[in-house]
Write an enzyme that holds these catalytic residues in place. Structure first.
Site, PDB file in Angstrom:
ATOM      1  N   CYS A 156      -7.779-147.183 -18.089  1.00  0.00           N
ATOM      2  CA  CYS A 156      -8.623-146.432 -19.023  1.00  0.00           C
ATOM      3  C   CYS A 156     -10.074-146.431 -18.531  1.00  0.00           C
ATOM      4  O   CYS A 156     -10.379-145.797 -17.531  1.00  0.00           O
ATOM      5  CB  CYS A 156      -8.473-146.994 -20.431  1.00  0.00           C
ATOM      6  SG  CYS A 156      -9.048-145.877 -21.730  1.00  0.00           S
ATOM      7  N   HIS A 202      -2.255-147.552 -21.068  1.00  0.00           N
ATOM      8  CA  HIS A 202      -2.510-148.998 -21.112  1.00  0.00           C
ATOM      9  C   HIS A 202      -1.232-149.811 -20.884  1.00  0.00           C
ATOM     10  O   HIS A 202      -0.493-150.074 -21.849  1.00  0.00           O
ATOM     11  CB  HIS A 202      -3.092-149.379 -22.470  1.00  0.00           C
ATOM     12  CG  HIS A 202      -4.514-148.972 -22.668  1.00  0.00           C
ATOM     13  ND1 HIS A 202      -5.573-149.833 -22.509  1.00  0.00           N
ATOM     14  CD2 HIS A 202      -5.060-147.771 -23.011  1.00  0.00           C
ATOM     15  CE1 HIS A 202      -6.707-149.203 -22.758  1.00  0.00           C
ATOM     16  NE2 HIS A 202      -6.416-147.939 -23.065  1.00  0.00           N
ATOM     17  N   GLU A 230      -1.038-152.996 -20.310  1.00  0.00           N
ATOM     18  CA  GLU A 230      -1.167-154.305 -20.966  1.00  0.00           C
ATOM     19  C   GLU A 230      -0.807-154.238 -22.451  1.00  0.00           C
ATOM     20  O   GLU A 230      -0.584-155.277 -23.080  1.00  0.00           O
ATOM     21  CB  GLU A 230      -2.595-154.851 -20.787  1.00  0.00           C
ATOM     22  CG  GLU A 230      -3.646-154.322 -21.729  1.00  0.00           C
ATOM     23  CD  GLU A 230      -4.127-152.901 -21.438  1.00  0.00           C
ATOM     24  OE1 GLU A 230      -4.948-152.373 -22.221  1.00  0.00           O
ATOM     25  OE2 GLU A 230      -3.679-152.321 -20.422  1.00  0.00           O
TER      26      GLU A 230
END
Length: 276
Positions: free
Chosen positions: A106, A235, A237
């Site tokens: 990002c 994302h 994660e």
């Protein structure tokens, strides 16, 4: 003595995903996953040289305004280490020259693009050759996206993968190459690692909502020619466990590991095989 895989996540100036990234690194097998504020690096109390895997996390870097990543890029490129003639960019160049891994997510992807680290089609990590700009819809998008993986890509992080399902949350995620020539070179060298796709991962998706931002050629993630530098708007994660999936209470057969964890596991595997 056991060999230690060391990851570092840079925090500060508005990032807010650093602890999730560090947790993903640990879950993937990193022995050390330090969250270091950029002020610690600039004060000389921490050094990139001590790590194998650099993570540039997402969040709201410098207010998440258009151009904020450029301000962050200038900070990383031109800031001098306190009490030293060395710049932080000197450590960054050494990090790349030593064959280590960098992943930007990002805002972190925006940083890598603005610094010229991606796509770096000719191996030149100095010149910016693409940008990330406002979503076509003109608003912040918070949704999940299907991502098709280019199997011919040199990307270390996506080896063995055909597609992943990850959340996006950004207002400026539209990838735009500087020219048709840059895009052509990226396609020819298989640097367009991830493309927004349909649920079957059969092809690129150009229309909203499957393509949440209108990225040129549906590009969601990019690597450099070495495959060791990788950036993506979604994302990973944020999906490292089944309970992160938006339908985890309704899909009983979801695996325990989330798809995002696979990217970090590939990174750890590469480090153990090539850097230790």
């Amino acid at each position: 003595m056991a060999k230690t895989v060391r990851a570092v996540v840079i925090a500060g100036n508005g990032t807010n995903c650093e602890r999730e990234v560090a947790a993903a690194c640990r879950m993937a097998g990193c022995d050390v996953a330090d969250v270091i504020h950029i002020a610690e690096l600039l004060a000389g109390r921490a050094r990139l040289d001590d790590y194998h895997f650099l993570n540039l996390a997402g969040g709201f870097l410098d207010g998440d305004d258009l151009g904020s990543a450029k301000a962050g890029a200038n900070r990383l490129l031109h800031a001098r280490i306190q009490g030293s003639e060395e710049h932080l960019s000197d450590q960054l160049r050494r990090f790349i020259a030593d064959g280590k891994l960098i992943m930007g997510v990002c805002n972190g992807f925006q940083l890598m693009v603005k610094m010229g680290l991606l796509p770096a089609v000719d191996g030149d990590y100095q010149a910016q050759s693409a940008t990330l700009t406002f979503n076509d819809g003109g608003r912040f998008e918070d949704r999940w996206a299907y991502l098709k993986v280019d199997p011919a890509s040199p990307c270390v992080f996506t080896r063995g993968l055909t597609g992943v399902y990850l959340p996006v949350r950004h207002g400026e995620g539209k990838f735009v190459p500087a020219s048709d020539e840059v895009l052509s070179a990226m396609e020819q060298r298989n640097l367009c690692v991830l493309k927004y796709s349909d649920p079957a991962f059969e092809g690129p998706a150009f229309d909203y909502p499957l393509n949440p931002n209108g990225s040129i050629a549906a590009i969601a993630g990019v690597c450099d020619p070495s495959g060791r530098l990788f950036g993506l708007m979604p994302h990973p994660e944020a999906y490292v466990h089944r309970t992160h999936h938006p339908r985890w209470t309704r899909e009983a057969d979801l695996p325990e590991e989330g798809m995002g964890l696979w990217l970090y596991q590939n990174a750890v595997r590469f480090i153990r095989d090539h850097l230790l």
